[in-house]
Motif scaffolding. Sequence first.
Motif, PDB file in Angstrom:
ATOM      1  N   GLU A   1       6.601  -9.203  13.446  1.00  0.00           N
ATOM      2  CA  GLU A   1       6.311  -7.908  12.940  1.00  0.00           C
ATOM      3  C   GLU A   1       5.305  -7.701  11.710  1.00  0.00           C
ATOM      4  O   GLU A   1       4.592  -6.905  11.650  1.00  0.00           O
ATOM      5  CB  GLU A   1       7.632  -7.049  12.626  1.00  0.00           C
ATOM      6  N   LEU A   2       5.509  -8.878  10.740  1.00  0.00           N
ATOM      7  CA  LEU A   2       4.651  -8.634   9.489  1.00  0.00           C
ATOM      8  C   LEU A   2       3.136  -9.123  10.122  1.00  0.00           C
ATOM      9  O   LEU A   2       2.078  -8.409   9.641  1.00  0.00           O
ATOM     10  CB  LEU A   2       5.151  -9.951   8.682  1.00  0.00           C
ATOM     11  N   GLU A   3       3.109 -10.044  11.055  1.00  0.00           N
ATOM     12  CA  GLU A   3       1.840 -10.441  11.540  1.00  0.00           C
ATOM     13  C   GLU A   3       0.945  -9.067  12.092  1.00  0.00           C
ATOM     14  O   GLU A   3      -0.054  -8.941  12.019  1.00  0.00           O
ATOM     15  CB  GLU A   3       1.891 -11.486  12.662  1.00  0.00           C
ATOM     16  N   GLU A   4       1.889  -8.376  12.962  1.00  0.00           N
ATOM     17  CA  GLU A   4       1.334  -7.149  13.357  1.00  0.00           C
ATOM     18  C   GLU A   4       1.070  -6.045  12.427  1.00  0.00           C
ATOM     19  O   GLU A   4      -0.117  -5.235  12.506  1.00  0.00           O
ATOM     20  CB  GLU A   4       2.550  -6.296  14.205  1.00  0.00           C
ATOM     21  N   ARG A   5       1.521  -5.957  11.305  1.00  0.00           N
ATOM     22  CA  ARG A   5       1.302  -4.974  10.371  1.00  0.00           C
ATOM     23  C   ARG A   5      -0.162  -5.340   9.315  1.00  0.00           C
ATOM     24  O   ARG A   5      -1.039  -4.630   9.138  1.00  0.00           O
ATOM     25  CB  ARG A   5       2.400  -4.864   9.228  1.00  0.00           C
ATOM     26  N   ILE A   6       0.004  -6.819   9.267  1.00  0.00           N
ATOM     27  CA  ILE A   6      -1.091  -7.500   8.526  1.00  0.00           C
ATOM     28  C   ILE A   6      -2.383  -7.269   9.661  1.00  0.00           C
ATOM     29  O   ILE A   6      -3.750  -6.722   8.921  1.00  0.00           O
ATOM     30  CB  ILE A   6      -1.023  -8.862   8.375  1.00  0.00           C
ATOM     31  N   SER A   7      -2.165  -7.320  10.891  1.00  0.00           N
ATOM     32  CA  SER A   7      -3.327  -6.972  11.786  1.00  0.00           C
ATOM     33  C   SER A   7      -3.967  -5.685  11.870  1.00  0.00           C
ATOM     34  O   SER A   7      -5.116  -5.410  11.864  1.00  0.00           O
ATOM     35  CB  SER A   7      -2.989  -7.603  13.192  1.00  0.00           C
ATOM     36  N   TYR A   8      -2.842  -4.724  11.561  1.00  0.00           N
ATOM     37  CA  TYR A   8      -3.231  -3.373  11.583  1.00  0.00           C
ATOM     38  C   TYR A   8      -4.093  -3.184  10.422  1.00  0.00           C
ATOM     39  O   TYR A   8      -5.209  -2.363  10.496  1.00  0.00           O
ATOM     40  CB  TYR A   8      -1.831  -2.382  11.621  1.00  0.00           C
ATOM     41  N   PHE A   9      -3.665  -3.784   9.625  1.00  0.00           N
ATOM     42  CA  PHE A   9      -4.344  -3.376   8.165  1.00  0.00           C
ATOM     43  C   PHE A   9      -5.749  -3.963   8.200  1.00  0.00           C
ATOM     44  O   PHE A   9      -6.712  -3.280   7.645  1.00  0.00           O
ATOM     45  CB  PHE A   9      -3.750  -4.170   6.814  1.00  0.00           C
ATOM     46  N   LYS A  10      -6.014  -5.300   8.626  1.00  0.00           N
ATOM     47  CA  LYS A  10      -6.997  -5.833   9.036  1.00  0.00           C
ATOM     48  C   LYS A  10      -8.164  -4.787   9.875  1.00  0.00           C
ATOM     49  O   LYS A  10      -9.197  -4.787   9.426  1.00  0.00           O
ATOM     50  CB  LYS A  10      -7.114  -7.168   9.543  1.00  0.00           C
ATOM     51  N   ALA A  11      -7.680  -4.519  10.821  1.00  0.00           N
ATOM     52  CA  ALA A  11      -8.363  -3.685  11.762  1.00  0.00           C
ATOM     53  C   ALA A  11      -8.912  -2.234  11.033  1.00  0.00           C
ATOM     54  O   ALA A  11     -10.009  -1.780  11.151  1.00  0.00           O
ATOM     55  CB  ALA A  11      -7.573  -3.059  12.884  1.00  0.00           C
ATOM     56  N   TYR A  12      -7.918  -1.785  10.271  1.00  0.00           N
ATOM     57  CA  TYR A  12      -8.315  -0.572   9.136  1.00  0.00           C
ATOM     58  C   TYR A  12      -9.582  -0.812   8.248  1.00  0.00           C
ATOM     59  O   TYR A  12     -10.500  -0.080   8.189  1.00  0.00           O
ATOM     60  CB  TYR A  12      -7.163  -0.042   8.668  1.00  0.00           C
ATOM     61  N   LEU A  13      -9.461  -2.222   7.739  1.00  0.00           N
ATOM     62  CA  LEU A  13     -10.390  -2.802   6.712  1.00  0.00           C
ATOM     63  C   LEU A  13     -11.926  -2.605   7.320  1.00  0.00           C
ATOM     64  O   LEU A  13     -12.822  -2.619   6.676  1.00  0.00           O
ATOM     65  CB  LEU A  13     -10.173  -4.109   6.037  1.00  0.00           C
ATOM     66  N   GLU A  14     -11.820  -3.252   8.729  1.00  0.00           N
ATOM     67  CA  GLU A  14     -12.976  -3.484   9.733  1.00  0.00           C
ATOM     68  C   GLU A  14     -13.590  -2.055   9.964  1.00  0.00           C
ATOM     69  O   GLU A  14     -14.780  -2.296  10.350  1.00  0.00           O
ATOM     70  CB  GLU A  14     -12.673  -4.444  10.534  1.00  0.00           C
ATOM     71  N   THR A  15     -13.024  -0.905   9.950  1.00  0.00           N
ATOM     72  CA  THR A  15     -13.465   0.132  10.544  1.00  0.00           C
ATOM     73  C   THR A  15     -13.451   1.348   9.268  1.00  0.00           C
ATOM     74  O   THR A  15     -14.591   1.361   8.790  1.00  0.00           O
ATOM     75  CB  THR A  15     -12.430   0.572  11.802  1.00  0.00           C
ATOM     76  N   LYS A  16     -12.510   2.187   9.405  1.00  0.00           N
ATOM     77  CA  LYS A  16     -12.706   3.270   8.572  1.00  0.00           C
ATOM     78  C   LYS A  16     -12.674   2.730   7.120  1.00  0.00           C
ATOM     79  O   LYS A  16     -13.327   3.345   6.192  1.00  0.00           O
ATOM     80  CB  LYS A  16     -11.364   4.014   8.596  1.00  0.00           C
TER      81      LYS A  16
END
Length: 660
Positions: free
Chosen positions: A118-133
């Motif tokens: 779950e932690l990795e999923e949240r970190i990945s979601y945050f990384k995706a946000y940093l790379e887009t919006k």
Amino acid sequence: MGEVLAYEAELLGLVKEYLDFAGFQETVRVFKKECRLKGKPLTKPADVSSEDSLPIQEEMLTAFEDGDQKVFFQLWEEHVLSSVHDSDPVAQNLEFYLHIYFAIFLLKQTVGKPDKAELEERISYFKAYLETKGAALSQTTEFLPFYALPFVPNPMVHPSFKELFQDSWTLDLRTRLVKFLSLTLKARQTPRLLTIFKESGQCNKEMVQYLHQQLVKCEQRYMINLKRLHKVQMDYHNLLGVTAELVDSLEATITGKMITPEYIQRVFACLFSNHLKQAVAHNIDFTRPGTASTLLRASLASMKVQDVPLLPSLDYEKLKKDLITGSDRLKALLLQALRWRLTTSYPGEQRDTIMQAYISNDLLDCHSNCQRSVLQLLYSKSEVVRQYMARLINAFASLIEGRAYLSQNPTLLQMLEDRLKAEDKDSLTWENVLGALQKFSLRRTLQSAMIKDGLIFWLVDVLIDPDCLSDYNLEYCAALLMNLCLRSAGKKICASIPNHMLRVLSGLLDHENPKIQSYVNGALYSILAIPSVREEAKEMGMEEILRCFIKERNEEMVRQIEFVIKQLNSEEPFNDNIVSDDDEEEEYEDEDSDILEPDLDKDEVLLPQLGELSGEKLLTTEYLGIMTHTPKTKKKQFAGVRQSIDEPLQRPVTPGYHRT
């Protein structure tokens, strides 16, 4: 007044709500005070209460505290970003910190080791946000350190991120979120008064546009029904006249006078032929007293003497100027209006006067040598202008005087032939150009020109695949081909391609349209006058083909086919000196072909916009003239040669007359 009192509380609430929304705080204070002094109820409309935003706000705060980032950001996208501009710095900053909050939520809340997946999923979601919006804030000093957060193994002990794990940071973020949601969600509440105004205005506009379109359609239906009414009136007049004759004959039989075959012929003439009716009428004594037909004749006379008003004169100079220099829409509207003036007119003096005015003022510039003329609209870049120009020319060509006028322009025939080969066969432009050319083929000089231009070759190529043509186009192509085949020069052209010609015609013999069958029979009968064509037909078994269709045809068609078979088996040579009719004698046309068919006004693609003038209103409002009508002397037409209906057609015809 009772109705106002019944809704007073709600109406006052709507006014107050709008004043609040617009920021008239002092006005609201005075308004509330005056309502209180007058004892007026003041309530908020239930469906626009500011409390409407509370469930959304509470749901988002619950998701915030539970760390449910999926629910939170779904609500954020739906209710916040839809009303906040993408570049709003407050929303951008808050969204960035919220993504950080949810990325490290498990590290702050879990005692011991958090769930790794779950932690990795949240970190990945945050990384995706940093790379887009979130990439838009990467150049900001405040946020730059946090772009390393997903790559730090243990951010809780990292000096740059210690603050994120303190309770004060979480509390401060929640306070900012509550304040932001309160302002944003409240701003989203549109006052009911404004909503009612917008919906009412839009609804009224759409209703007016709809009613306007319905009005245009009703006017078009009115024009079509008016034509039908004119025909019914003419038929009614004929029936009254015949009735008077029949009553006279009944009275005569009482005195022993027998009905003669000549009398029967005269009655048929009254019913079926305008020409013969006029001739017979001169032999009838309308002044005989004491007959029972007197009242019927008086009724007929009273109906016929009713004057049909002439339409107002037009300023043709201004009309032609705008047809050449105006916008494409104005050109199309004018062409449409001029055509409607002609097609909706009463047959007789009114229509004759309109046509004479068009001709005497050279409406289409047929006598002009200028490079820019009205006829050049056939080459307009606008498809609508080309179509409406072709419609107007087709309407002119539908009348004898119109054909005579158009034939005076030496280049128009070539222009129409060019458009026929350039336009799409499915277009109304092509259809009207074809209709005009077919009506042109009623005139001998134009027939000769079309034959010389090789139009027979083109028609045969088009008729190879009749399935790609509409019924109207196929009918007019077949009729045009037949008219050209009636001339000796046309027969000779067909004799140069006998096999091709006969195969195309035989392929049309099984068409279900009886008019097309008649035109094919007429064309076959004409070209089989040439021995070489007869020999080619015999070699391909034309007689057997024709006899196959005899079984399926009505009595009239059977007799026509029998005539064609008789011609096929004829041994007579083709005597050009006797049969040839190519010497251009005086033009004659039968008045039967003086018909304005309903197809001229079908499928109008140009509809006036709201408040836009069109039709007769456009002409009489913007182009009213003074005494542009001129007296018209009807040119005497020759009746032509009548033939038995059993024989194939042997003189030029137009489908317009048969369709009517």
